[in-house]
Design an enzyme around this catalytic site. Structure first.
Site, mmCIF file in Angstrom:
data_model
loop_
_atom_site.group_PDB
_atom_site.id
_atom_site.type_symbol
_atom_site.label_atom_id
_atom_site.label_comp_id
_atom_site.label_asym_id
_atom_site.label_seq_id
_atom_site.Cartn_x
_atom_site.Cartn_y
_atom_site.Cartn_z
ATOM 1 N NE ARG A 1 -4.120 -1.758 0.102
ATOM 2 C CZ ARG A 1 -4.079 -2.848 -0.665
ATOM 3 N NH1 ARG A 1 -3.043 -3.080 -1.466
ATOM 4 N NH2 ARG A 1 -5.075 -3.715 -0.647
ATOM 5 C CE1 TYR B 1 -6.419 4.268 -0.752
ATOM 6 C CE2 TYR B 1 -5.625 3.364 1.320
ATOM 7 C CZ TYR B 1 -6.642 3.928 0.573
ATOM 8 O OH TYR B 1 -7.867 4.147 1.143
ATOM 9 N NE ARG C 1 -6.117 -4.145 6.304
ATOM 10 C CZ ARG C 1 -5.822 -3.502 5.187
ATOM 11 N NH1 ARG C 1 -4.652 -3.702 4.609
ATOM 12 N NH2 ARG C 1 -6.655 -2.652 4.646
HETATM 13 P P1 NAD Z 1 -15.647 2.377 -3.483
HETATM 14 O O1 NAD Z 1 -14.175 2.410 -3.775
HETATM 15 O O2 NAD Z 1 -16.321 1.055 -3.480
HETATM 16 O O3 NAD Z 1 -16.428 3.344 -4.478
HETATM 17 C C1 NAD Z 1 -15.806 4.488 -4.962
HETATM 18 C C2 NAD Z 1 -16.759 5.307 -5.815
HETATM 19 O O4 NAD Z 1 -15.941 6.316 -6.431
HETATM 20 C C3 NAD Z 1 -17.441 4.555 -6.955
HETATM 21 O O5 NAD Z 1 -18.826 4.843 -6.947
HETATM 22 C C4 NAD Z 1 -16.768 5.112 -8.221
HETATM 23 O O6 NAD Z 1 -17.633 5.153 -9.337
HETATM 24 C C5 NAD Z 1 -16.369 6.502 -7.746
HETATM 25 N N1 NAD Z 1 -15.278 7.080 -8.527
HETATM 26 C C6 NAD Z 1 -14.165 6.454 -8.962
HETATM 27 N N2 NAD Z 1 -13.404 7.301 -9.692
HETATM 28 C C7 NAD Z 1 -14.067 8.492 -9.691
HETATM 29 C C8 NAD Z 1 -13.802 9.753 -10.286
HETATM 30 N N3 NAD Z 1 -12.696 9.937 -11.032
HETATM 31 N N4 NAD Z 1 -14.674 10.762 -10.099
HETATM 32 C C9 NAD Z 1 -15.791 10.570 -9.356
HETATM 33 N N5 NAD Z 1 -16.107 9.390 -8.779
HETATM 34 C C10 NAD Z 1 -15.246 8.366 -8.948
HETATM 35 O O7 NAD Z 1 -15.903 3.132 -2.090
HETATM 36 P P2 NAD Z 1 -15.110 3.054 -0.715
HETATM 37 O O8 NAD Z 1 -14.381 1.760 -0.574
HETATM 38 O O9 NAD Z 1 -16.083 3.491 0.315
HETATM 39 O O10 NAD Z 1 -13.948 4.155 -0.858
HETATM 40 C C11 NAD Z 1 -14.237 5.531 -0.782
HETATM 41 C C12 NAD Z 1 -13.027 6.240 -0.236
HETATM 42 O O11 NAD Z 1 -12.668 5.712 1.040
HETATM 43 C C13 NAD Z 1 -11.764 6.150 -1.083
HETATM 44 O O12 NAD Z 1 -11.079 7.392 -1.040
HETATM 45 C C14 NAD Z 1 -10.957 5.090 -0.370
HETATM 46 O O13 NAD Z 1 -9.568 5.209 -0.610
HETATM 47 C C15 NAD Z 1 -11.288 5.385 1.062
HETATM 48 N N6 NAD Z 1 -11.073 4.314 2.023
HETATM 49 C C16 NAD Z 1 -11.599 3.080 1.786
HETATM 50 C C17 NAD Z 1 -11.408 2.068 2.740
HETATM 51 C C18 NAD Z 1 -11.998 0.693 2.550
HETATM 52 O O14 NAD Z 1 -11.547 -0.239 3.233
HETATM 53 N N7 NAD Z 1 -12.996 0.502 1.696
HETATM 54 C C19 NAD Z 1 -10.670 2.335 3.894
HETATM 55 C C20 NAD Z 1 -10.159 3.618 4.100
HETATM 56 C C21 NAD Z 1 -10.372 4.602 3.163
#
Ligand code: NAD
Length: 249
Positions: free
Chosen positions: A148, A151, A209
């Site tokens: 990661r 990221y 984790r």
């Molecule tokens: P997800 O990744 O399942 O969905 C992401 C959404 O973003 C989708 O609807 C997609 O169409 C949209 N998207 C992608 N590219 C885009 C763009 N260029 N413009 C506009 N929309 C766009 O959702 P999630 O897992 O809840 O993740 C959301 C955020 O949370 C992200 O920033 C991710 O890094 C962060 N995050 C996720 C986790 C996890 O474990 N899921 C943990 C910590 C942080």
């Protein structure tokens, strides 16, 4: 109604935490402007609440952001949620992969914030406050995780961006915070599990984790989103707040 009379824009609102946040903010009385690149996901979201208006928006597209900004009302809240998880070490990452992640995970937040901040400053002058919330992660400057690096670098930058905005606008009623979730059960996490060589083991590893022995549900995260976008958090700014199920105990 903790968000009554507030207009809040949420990116990546089509699925996962963005969608759950849009629904929760609307349930708390906010007028939600939900944006995503996935038109079908937005259509189904709009059907769930009269308080949610949707726009297709690619947050990496500066021109599209500038155009949307001309159509928006002044905002009380902005939740920059969009982000992408790169999987690999420094030996796996190409310059193009790196640029894509930085663009989507960090620069998009700068672009959107820059476009809506003048309106947020007007709202803050009128109402006393406006709130920006950025999606970071426990995988950031807070903790390193295998595979990661890209990221985590981008999410560390999100924390830096958050603190910079908070410092610059604290005297003008703008608060800016970041949330740092643990591993959350969302469609993209399910995709990462499914694309692993051994999906059953991959799911076990993600759960392992998390010291509470389970993944987060989106509903574990949305109360913090509402809090940070509401006036309840009026004395909180520049913070990167963990909601990680105890990973950082
Ligand atoms: P997800 O990744 O399942 O969905 C992401 C959404 O973003 C989708 O609807 C997609 O169409 C949209 N998207 C992608 N590219 C885009 C763009 N260029 N413009 C506009 N929309 C766009 O959702 P999630 O897992 O809840 O993740 C959301 C955020 O949370 C992200 O920033 C991710 O890094 C962060 N995050 C996720 C986790 C996890 O474990 N899921 C943990 C910590 C942080």
């Amino acid at each position: 109604m903790r968000l009554k009379n507030k207009t809040i824009l949420i990116t990546a609102a089509g699925q996962g935490m963005g969608r759950a946040s849009a629904l929760m903010c609307a349930a708390q009385g906010a007028h939600v402007i939900a944006v995503d690149i996935n038109a079908d996901a937005l259509t189904s979201l709009a059907q769930e609440s009269k308080l949610i208006e949707t726009h297709i928006l690619d947050v990496t597209d500066s021109q599209a952001i500038a155009l949307l900004a001309t159509q928006l009302p002044d905002l009380d809240g902005l939740f920059n949620c969009a982000g992408f998880v790169h999987h690999g070490t420094v030996l796996d990452v190409t310059d193009a992969d790196w640029a894509f992640s930085v663009d989507l995970n960090v620069t998009s937040m700068l672009r959107l914030t820059r476009s809506v901040l003048p309106g947020m400053l007007r709202r803050a002058e009128l109402t006393g406050s406006a709130a920006i919330l950025n999606m970071a992660s426990m995988a950031s400057s807070i903790k390193g995780f295998p595979l990661r690096t890209v990221y985590g670098t981008t999410k560390a930058a999100v924390i830096g961006l958050t603190k910079g905005i908070a410092a610059d606008y604290v005297k003008q009623g703008i608060r800016c915070n970041a949330i740092c979730p643990g591993t959350v059960d969302t469609p993209s996490l399910r995709g990462r599990i499914a694309s692993a060589a051994d999906p059953v083991q991959a799911e076990k590893d993600f759960i392992a984790r998390q010291p509470m022995g389970r993944l987060a549900e989106v509903s574990d995260i949305t109360p913090l989103v509402v809090y940070l976008l509401s006036d309840e958090s009026r004395f909180v700014s520049g913070q990167a707040i963990l909601v990680d199920g105890g990973v950082m105990i």
